[in-house]
Design a protein around this motif. Structure first.
Motif, PDB file in Angstrom:
ATOM      1  N   GLU A   1       0.960  -1.060   0.054  1.00 30.18           N
ATOM      2  CA  GLU A   1      -0.067   0.015  -0.049  1.00 30.18           C
ATOM      3  C   GLU A   1       0.875   1.284   0.096  1.00 30.18           C
ATOM      4  OE1 GLU A   1      -3.575  -0.320   2.900  1.00 30.18           O
ATOM      5  OE2 GLU A   1      -2.492  -1.827   3.541  1.00 30.18           O
ATOM      6  N   ILE A   2       0.470   2.297  -0.634  1.00 31.43           N
ATOM      7  CA  ILE A   2       1.255   3.441  -0.890  1.00 31.43           C
ATOM      8  C   ILE A   2       0.215   4.669  -0.654  1.00 31.43           C
ATOM      9  CG2 ILE A   2       2.958   2.715  -2.117  1.00 31.43           C
ATOM     10  CD1 ILE A   2       1.760   4.092  -4.582  1.00 31.43           C
ATOM     11  N   LEU A   3       0.766   5.914  -0.228  1.00 33.50           N
ATOM     12  CA  LEU A   3       0.168   6.955  -0.295  1.00 33.50           C
ATOM     13  C   LEU A   3       0.605   7.913  -1.474  1.00 33.50           C
ATOM     14  CD1 LEU A   3      -0.360   7.710   3.575  1.00 33.50           C
ATOM     15  CD2 LEU A   3      -2.131   6.887   2.007  1.00 33.50           C
ATOM     16  N   VAL A   4       0.055   8.711  -2.092  1.00 32.77           N
ATOM     17  CA  VAL A   4       0.331   9.507  -3.208  1.00 32.77           C
ATOM     18  C   VAL A   4      -0.193  10.915  -2.993  1.00 32.77           C
ATOM     19  CG1 VAL A   4       0.192  10.076  -5.498  1.00 32.77           C
ATOM     20  CG2 VAL A   4       0.740   7.700  -4.880  1.00 32.77           C
ATOM     21  N   ALA A   5       0.839  11.837  -3.058  1.00 30.49           N
ATOM     22  CA  ALA A   5       0.545  13.112  -2.854  1.00 30.49           C
ATOM     23  C   ALA A   5       0.629  14.102  -3.952  1.00 30.49           C
ATOM     24  CB  ALA A   5       1.292  13.947  -1.755  1.00 30.49           C
ATOM     25  N   VAL A   6      -0.603  14.763  -4.284  1.00 28.10           N
ATOM     26  CA  VAL A   6      -0.556  15.621  -5.587  1.00 28.10           C
ATOM     27  C   VAL A   6      -1.210  16.770  -4.909  1.00 28.10           C
ATOM     28  CG1 VAL A   6      -0.692  13.812  -7.207  1.00 28.10           C
ATOM     29  CG2 VAL A   6      -2.808  14.705  -6.381  1.00 28.10           C
ATOM     30  N   PRO A   7      -1.113  18.069  -5.864  1.00 29.92           N
ATOM     31  CA  PRO A   7      -1.696  19.352  -5.678  1.00 29.92           C
ATOM     32  C   PRO A   7      -3.457  19.066  -5.636  1.00 29.92           C
ATOM     33  CG  PRO A   7       0.039  19.814  -7.258  1.00 29.92           C
ATOM     34  CD  PRO A   7      -0.111  18.157  -7.162  1.00 29.92           C
ATOM     35  N   ASN A   8      -4.069  19.768  -4.896  1.00 29.15           N
ATOM     36  CA  ASN A   8      -5.484  19.625  -4.681  1.00 29.15           C
ATOM     37  C   ASN A   8      -6.147  19.848  -6.247  1.00 29.15           C
ATOM     38  OD1 ASN A   8      -8.154  21.511  -4.246  1.00 29.15           O
ATOM     39  ND2 ASN A   8      -7.960  19.578  -2.755  1.00 29.15           N
ATOM     40  N   THR A   9      -7.234  19.229  -6.354  1.00 28.43           N
ATOM     41  CA  THR A   9      -7.676  19.101  -7.612  1.00 28.43           C
ATOM     42  C   THR A   9      -8.475  20.620  -7.963  1.00 28.43           C
ATOM     43  OG1 THR A   9      -8.384  16.922  -7.516  1.00 28.43           O
ATOM     44  CG2 THR A   9      -9.495  18.200  -9.202  1.00 28.43           C
ATOM     45  N   LEU A  10      -9.015  21.174  -6.756  1.00 24.91           N
ATOM     46  CA  LEU A  10      -9.424  22.571  -7.139  1.00 24.91           C
ATOM     47  C   LEU A  10      -8.785  23.862  -7.010  1.00 24.91           C
ATOM     48  CD1 LEU A  10     -13.160  21.790  -5.235  1.00 24.91           C
ATOM     49  CD2 LEU A  10     -12.648  21.679  -7.481  1.00 24.91           C
ATOM     50  N   THR A  11      -7.996  23.723  -6.037  1.00 18.70           N
ATOM     51  CA  THR A  11      -7.278  25.065  -5.777  1.00 18.70           C
ATOM     52  C   THR A  11      -5.581  25.226  -6.011  1.00 18.70           C
ATOM     53  OG1 THR A  11      -6.424  24.256  -3.546  1.00 18.70           O
ATOM     54  CG2 THR A  11      -8.578  25.162  -3.650  1.00 18.70           C
ATOM     55  N   SER A  12      -5.048  24.243  -6.314  1.00 19.30           N
ATOM     56  CA  SER A  12      -3.683  24.027  -6.536  1.00 19.30           C
ATOM     57  C   SER A  12      -2.876  24.521  -5.460  1.00 19.30           C
ATOM     58  CB  SER A  12      -3.440  25.013  -7.755  1.00 19.30           C
ATOM     59  OG  SER A  12      -3.988  24.416  -8.984  1.00 19.30           O
ATOM     60  N   GLU A  13      -3.419  25.202  -4.678  1.00 21.55           N
ATOM     61  CA  GLU A  13      -2.609  25.880  -3.148  1.00 21.55           C
ATOM     62  C   GLU A  13      -2.458  24.840  -1.971  1.00 21.55           C
ATOM     63  OE1 GLU A  13      -4.329  29.400  -2.638  1.00 21.55           O
ATOM     64  OE2 GLU A  13      -4.228  30.174  -4.690  1.00 21.55           O
ATOM     65  N   THR A  14      -3.110  23.529  -2.074  1.00 23.54           N
ATOM     66  CA  THR A  14      -3.093  22.550  -0.790  1.00 23.54           C
ATOM     67  C   THR A  14      -2.807  21.367  -1.434  1.00 23.54           C
ATOM     68  OG1 THR A  14      -5.484  22.094  -1.111  1.00 23.54           O
ATOM     69  CG2 THR A  14      -4.940  23.806   0.551  1.00 23.54           C
TER      70      THR A  14
ATOM     71  N   ASP B   1      -3.620  17.117  -1.869  1.00 19.79           N
ATOM     72  CA  ASP B   1      -4.421  15.751  -1.815  1.00 19.79           C
ATOM     73  C   ASP B   1      -3.692  14.668  -1.645  1.00 19.79           C
ATOM     74  OD1 ASP B   1      -6.963  17.069  -1.816  1.00 19.79           O
ATOM     75  OD2 ASP B   1      -7.153  16.922  -4.091  1.00 19.79           O
ATOM     76  N   ILE B   2      -3.990  14.017  -0.854  1.00 17.41           N
ATOM     77  CA  ILE B   2      -3.375  12.487  -0.569  1.00 17.41           C
ATOM     78  C   ILE B   2      -4.185  11.362  -0.769  1.00 17.41           C
ATOM     79  CG2 ILE B   2      -2.030  11.060   1.150  1.00 17.41           C
ATOM     80  CD1 ILE B   2      -1.242  13.790   2.645  1.00 17.41           C
ATOM     81  N   PHE B   3      -3.759  10.619  -1.676  1.00 12.51           N
ATOM     82  CA  PHE B   3      -4.733   9.137  -2.197  1.00 12.51           C
ATOM     83  C   PHE B   3      -3.935   8.020  -1.827  1.00 12.51           C
ATOM     84  CE2 PHE B   3      -6.106  12.627  -5.110  1.00 12.51           C
ATOM     85  CZ  PHE B   3      -7.155  12.380  -5.345  1.00 12.51           C
ATOM     86  N   HIS B   4      -4.761   7.048  -1.476  1.00 14.64           N
ATOM     87  CA  HIS B   4      -4.467   5.743  -1.208  1.00 14.64           C
ATOM     88  C   HIS B   4      -4.447   4.738  -2.181  1.00 14.64           C
ATOM     89  CE1 HIS B   4      -5.404   1.620   0.197  1.00 14.64           C
ATOM     90  NE2 HIS B   4      -4.288   1.849   1.269  1.00 14.64           N
ATOM     91  N   PHE B   5      -3.342   3.904  -2.515  1.00 10.77           N
ATOM     92  CA  PHE B   5      -3.564   2.924  -3.461  1.00 10.77           C
ATOM     93  C   PHE B   5      -3.075   1.475  -2.745  1.00 10.77           C
ATOM     94  CE2 PHE B   5      -2.481   6.581  -6.369  1.00 10.77           C
ATOM     95  CZ  PHE B   5      -3.497   6.085  -7.432  1.00 10.77           C
ATOM     96  N   PRO B   6      -3.777   0.604  -3.109  1.00 10.47           N
ATOM     97  CA  PRO B   6      -4.561   0.385  -4.483  1.00 10.47           C
ATOM     98  C   PRO B   6      -5.897   0.900  -4.462  1.00 10.47           C
ATOM     99  CG  PRO B   6      -4.354  -1.606  -3.213  1.00 10.47           C
ATOM    100  CD  PRO B   6      -3.608  -0.708  -2.478  1.00 10.47           C
ATOM    101  N   SER B   7      -6.558   1.427  -3.395  1.00 12.39           N
ATOM    102  CA  SER B   7      -7.836   1.875  -3.314  1.00 12.39           C
ATOM    103  C   SER B   7      -8.390   2.944  -4.280  1.00 12.39           C
ATOM    104  CB  SER B   7      -8.538   2.023  -1.856  1.00 12.39           C
ATOM    105  OG  SER B   7      -7.882   3.138  -1.468  1.00 12.39           O
ATOM    106  N   SER B   8      -7.322   3.846  -4.457  1.00 12.46           N
ATOM    107  CA  SER B   8      -7.545   5.048  -5.278  1.00 12.46           C
ATOM    108  C   SER B   8      -8.374   5.964  -4.450  1.00 12.46           C
ATOM    109  CB  SER B   8      -8.116   4.556  -6.593  1.00 12.46           C
ATOM    110  OG  SER B   8      -7.494   3.982  -7.630  1.00 12.46           O
ATOM    111  N   GLU B   9      -8.641   5.950  -3.213  1.00 14.75           N
ATOM    112  CA  GLU B   9      -9.440   6.798  -2.440  1.00 14.75           C
ATOM    113  C   GLU B   9      -8.600   8.106  -1.935  1.00 14.75           C
ATOM    114  OE1 GLU B   9     -10.736   4.517   0.907  1.00 14.75           O
ATOM    115  OE2 GLU B   9     -12.168   3.186  -0.187  1.00 14.75           O
ATOM    116  N   ARG B  10      -9.257   9.183  -1.821  1.00 11.02           N
ATOM    117  CA  ARG B  10      -8.493  10.270  -1.302  1.00 11.02           C
ATOM    118  C   ARG B  10      -8.711  10.171   0.243  1.00 11.02           C
ATOM    119  NH1 ARG B  10      -9.908  16.381  -2.954  1.00 11.02           N
ATOM    120  NH2 ARG B  10     -12.200  15.851  -2.335  1.00 11.02           N
ATOM    121  N   ARG B  11      -7.558  10.061   0.791  1.00 11.94           N
ATOM    122  CA  ARG B  11      -7.582   9.871   2.477  1.00 11.94           C
ATOM    123  C   ARG B  11      -7.509  11.214   3.207  1.00 11.94           C
ATOM    124  NH1 ARG B  11      -6.225   4.461   3.711  1.00 11.94           N
ATOM    125  NH2 ARG B  11      -7.784   3.346   2.572  1.00 11.94           N
ATOM    126  N   HIS B  12      -6.628  12.438   2.505  1.00 14.10           N
ATOM    127  CA  HIS B  12      -6.234  13.506   3.263  1.00 14.10           C
ATOM    128  C   HIS B  12      -6.374  14.514   2.513  1.00 14.10           C
ATOM    129  CE1 HIS B  12      -5.260  11.025   6.759  1.00 14.10           C
ATOM    130  NE2 HIS B  12      -4.160  10.310   5.905  1.00 14.10           N
TER     131      HIS B  12
END
Length: 386
Positions: free
Chosen positions: A144-157, A159-170
């Protein structure tokens, strides 16, 4: 007069991308180098033979980043607003095209098996970051991994997703009083002391911050403003004690990573450990080597620079490309003890001496202290240094 020492030269030049190379990463114990370009192409190179073993167009936009998840999965992040997880083991490579992007294959190139796809925000050219999810007693930390990317809406925060579930966790919140603009670079890890999830970010304004998730929620531990231009890259020390940022300006800064909110003396720490004025603006792709001793940057002036993490002093300038460099990667430093029962030079020479020619070539490719640099000229230079 004493003769001047000749400047270092690359050991190999890897050609075949038809566009500027934006991403370089060593994977699978340095047996492969993954490069990605501005047209969305991924090339996986064998470091044993210095030739491609898998070539495909992973995205319809520029590659922002690519890295391994375990030994048989590859994550690619494109400017087409997609983050994709591919299944790509050594066995899978046998079915892949080896025709380089600049050439036309006799039949359409096949893609690896697509395992997961996320639609993400790529307005700010910020690549993803990943970390393993700690597991209780399970030896396979890559399940299992956590992947961090810029927030979908604001680009200023973040988002952290979990794989393999593809769920946004934080979603890492931003203080309303903090005006950093878009996130330009991120890293995610679990703090070695507290095991709390920690995110380091670099911003368009030149600010950088460290946020941490504890039982009481997300807290900002560190905010600093060492740069006058947007931060282009940041890299975490392998021991996770500090991190280093580079920017469109000529400054490189070394920052602390507080252990927890309780350890921060003031409300938020704000002073870098060291600031280096390099006189060379536009250094990006900053990476710290896995032994923590040196770091390197890819320069818009076409030069790759190697620095000491301790003194922050410049150690070497690698000049071969005629156009700007955008990406740099270090091979992981391998522990020679893993190849011999006795960790001494004599036994190591004996071990190498009993190998076949092919085994020696594989051993050398995995244990060389490679630096790979990707450039606007579409070429990748491989250097054996330090």
């Amino acid at each position: 007069m004493a003769s001047q020492e000749a400047p270092p030269q690359p050991a190999y030049i890897l050609r075949g991308h038809g566009a500027q190379v934006h991403s370089t990463a060593f994977i699978r114990s340095n047996s492969r180098l993954v490069t990605g370009d501005a047209d969305g192409w991924i090339v996986v190179w064998s470091l044993e033979i210095k030739r491609p073993v898998a070539v495909w167009r992973a995205h319809e936009g520029a590659i922002l980043g690519a890295d391994a998840w375990g030994v048989d999965r590859l994550i690619t992040h494109g400017k087409d607003n997609k983050l994709i997880v591919w299944k790509l083991s050594e066995e899978d490579e046998k079915l892949m095209s080896v025709v380089l992007p600049v050439d036309t294959p006799p039949e359409p190139r096949r893609q690896p098996w697509l395992l997961h796809m996320l639609h993400v925000n790529t307005m700010n050219f910020c690549s993803f970051a990943q970390t393993s999810v700690p597991s209780d007693g399970d030896s396979d930390s890559s399940k299992e991994i956590l992947v961090a990317v810029p927030n979908t809406l604001t680009s200023e925060t973040v988002d952290i997703f979990h794989f393999p579930s593809s769920e946004r966790r934080h979603t890492v919140p931003n203080d309303s009083s903090f005006k950093g603009g878009m996130i330009m670079s991120i890293s995610i890890f679990h703090h070695p002391d507290t095991k709390f999830l920690t995110v380091a970010s670099g911003y368009e304004s030149g600010h950088t911050s460290v946020s941490q998730l504890s039982s009481s929620g997300w807290k900002s531990l560190y905010i600093s403003h060492p740069h006058t231009q947007p931060i282009l890259s940041l890299s975490i020390d392998p021991m996770e004690e500090f991190y280093i940022t580079s920017s469109a300006d000529a400054t490189i800064a070394k920052h602390p990573i507080p252990a927890s909110a309780e350890n921060v003396i003031m409300a938020v720490e704000s002073k870098p450990l060291k600031i280096l004025q390099t006189k060379h603006s536009g250094q990006q792709g900053l990476r710290i080597r896995s032994d923590g001793k040196v770091y390197a940057t890819a320069g818009w002036d076409s030069k790759v620079r190697v620095y000491s993490t301790k003194s922050m002093k410049e150690l070497a300038v690698l000049k071969w490309h005629k156009e700007g460099c955008y990406a740099v990667a270090f091979a992981n430093i391998q522990h020679e003890q893993a190849y011999t029962d006795e960790p001494n030079e004599q036994s190591l020479e004996k071990k190498v001496g009993t190998m076949t020619v092919k085994e020696q070539r594989i051993w050398k490719s995995r244990n060389t202290h490679w630096i790979a640099a990707g450039s606007k000229d579409g070429k990748v230079s491989l250097w054996d240094i330090y």
